[in-house]
Design a protein around this motif. Sequence first.
Motif, short mmCIF file in Angstrom:
data_model
loop_
_atom_site.label_atom_id
_atom_site.label_comp_id
_atom_site.label_asym_id
_atom_site.label_seq_id
_atom_site.Cartn_x
_atom_site.Cartn_y
_atom_site.Cartn_z
N MET A 113 5.76 2.02 7.78
CA MET A 113 7.12 1.75 8.25
C MET A 113 7.07 1.45 9.74
N ALA A 114 7.68 0.32 10.12
CA ALA A 114 7.82 -0.04 11.52
C ALA A 114 9.28 0.19 11.89
N GLY A 115 9.59 1.41 12.29
CA GLY A 115 10.99 1.78 12.47
C GLY A 115 11.65 1.86 11.11
N GLU A 116 12.63 0.98 10.86
CA GLU A 116 13.32 0.92 9.57
C GLU A 116 12.78 -0.18 8.67
N THR A 117 11.77 -0.90 9.13
CA THR A 117 11.25 -2.05 8.40
C THR A 117 9.99 -1.68 7.61
N PRO A 118 9.99 -1.87 6.29
CA PRO A 118 8.77 -1.63 5.50
C PRO A 118 7.77 -2.77 5.73
N VAL A 119 6.51 -2.41 5.91
CA VAL A 119 5.48 -3.40 6.25
C VAL A 119 4.28 -3.23 5.33
N VAL A 120 3.72 -4.35 4.89
CA VAL A 120 2.46 -4.34 4.15
C VAL A 120 1.39 -4.91 5.08
N LEU A 121 0.24 -4.22 5.13
CA LEU A 121 -0.84 -4.63 6.02
C LEU A 121 -2.13 -4.80 5.23
N GLY A 122 -3.03 -5.61 5.77
CA GLY A 122 -4.33 -5.82 5.16
C GLY A 122 -5.22 -6.53 6.16
N ARG A 123 -6.39 -6.97 5.70
CA ARG A 123 -7.31 -7.69 6.59
C ARG A 123 -7.69 -9.02 5.95
N ARG A 129 -10.36 -12.07 6.92
CA ARG A 129 -11.44 -12.49 7.80
C ARG A 129 -11.56 -11.58 9.01
N GLY A 130 -11.44 -10.30 8.75
CA GLY A 130 -11.62 -9.30 9.79
C GLY A 130 -10.40 -9.04 10.63
N GLN A 131 -9.38 -9.86 10.53
CA GLN A 131 -8.17 -9.70 11.32
C GLN A 131 -7.08 -9.02 10.50
N VAL A 132 -6.35 -8.13 11.15
CA VAL A 132 -5.25 -7.44 10.48
C VAL A 132 -4.06 -8.39 10.34
N PHE A 133 -3.48 -8.43 9.15
CA PHE A 133 -2.22 -9.16 8.96
C PHE A 133 -1.12 -8.18 8.60
N ALA A 134 0.11 -8.55 8.89
CA ALA A 134 1.26 -7.71 8.56
C ALA A 134 2.42 -8.59 8.15
N LEU A 135 3.03 -8.25 7.01
CA LEU A 135 4.20 -8.96 6.51
C LEU A 135 5.28 -7.94 6.16
N HIS A 136 6.50 -8.41 6.12
CA HIS A 136 7.59 -7.59 5.60
C HIS A 136 7.23 -7.23 4.16
N ASP A 137 7.35 -5.95 3.82
CA ASP A 137 6.90 -5.51 2.50
C ASP A 137 7.87 -5.88 1.38
#
Length: 291
Positions: free
Chosen positions: A206-216, A218-226
Amino acid sequence: MTALGPLTTLTDRIERLTRLDEPGKALGRTIRKAVSAGAVKDALSGTWLGHPVHPPMTDVVIGSFVGASVLDLVGPDDGRASRRLLQLGLLSAVPTALSGASDWADSELGDERVRRMGLVHAGSNVLALSLYALSLAARRGGPSRAGSALALAGSTVLGASGFLGGHITFVRGTGVNQTAFDVGPSDWTDVIDAGDVLRDGTAFAMAGETPVVLGRHRGQVFALHDRCSHRGCALSDGEVEDRVITCPCHGSRFDVRDGAVVRGPATATQPVLDARERDGRIEVRVRQPGR
């Protein structure tokens, strides 16, 4: 009681019609089985357009039918233009109904009120189309008072059905971008330990009130609205393959780099957040312009 009171009472009563649940569930299953994720589903959903296709298609149907009634009142005596408009309305009603059924089938599982209202909306449309078809048949020999009356009756039913369809969209939020009013934090926000974001799979935070999905990727972290922009399902329950994350509910696929729709039925881009690793933690914020 306000002027809108009777209409609100009507929609409330329809949404409490539990007897519609069993036929609604059966119909929903049939539609989802017949129109699964793929090219046909994308076409009916409007993925190719970047916008749900059902609403603009209804304008063609409604405009044709209402135009026929207007011409009945002010047009030429031979009535050919009215007949052409009725024919156009009946023909365009077929793909319009298919796109609406596809959208409804994706939503009825999540909201029983949408299930019930959608069935009444569809039944009203069938009645209206039947009246217009009878109107067209009555005009085969030329202008017909019965044909004009039937068309006006069809317009009345179609107007009521349009109100119910608007209720499904604007009150229940069916077909709208589920992330439109929640873009995420504007400042860097700590969300998760970097070690919890694995190379394979996804992590939820959770980013404050926003649900977030994270992953990698090519070695870089990505984040999208869940919350999937299509119907609000959790993308963190889905799978990631290379650069694509797949929604577990309806099969929409998004590019994790920019949120672009790879495959529908989603039509809206999935919001992407900037992500960085700092002191063993992952921080995110709303993607900045130019990224």
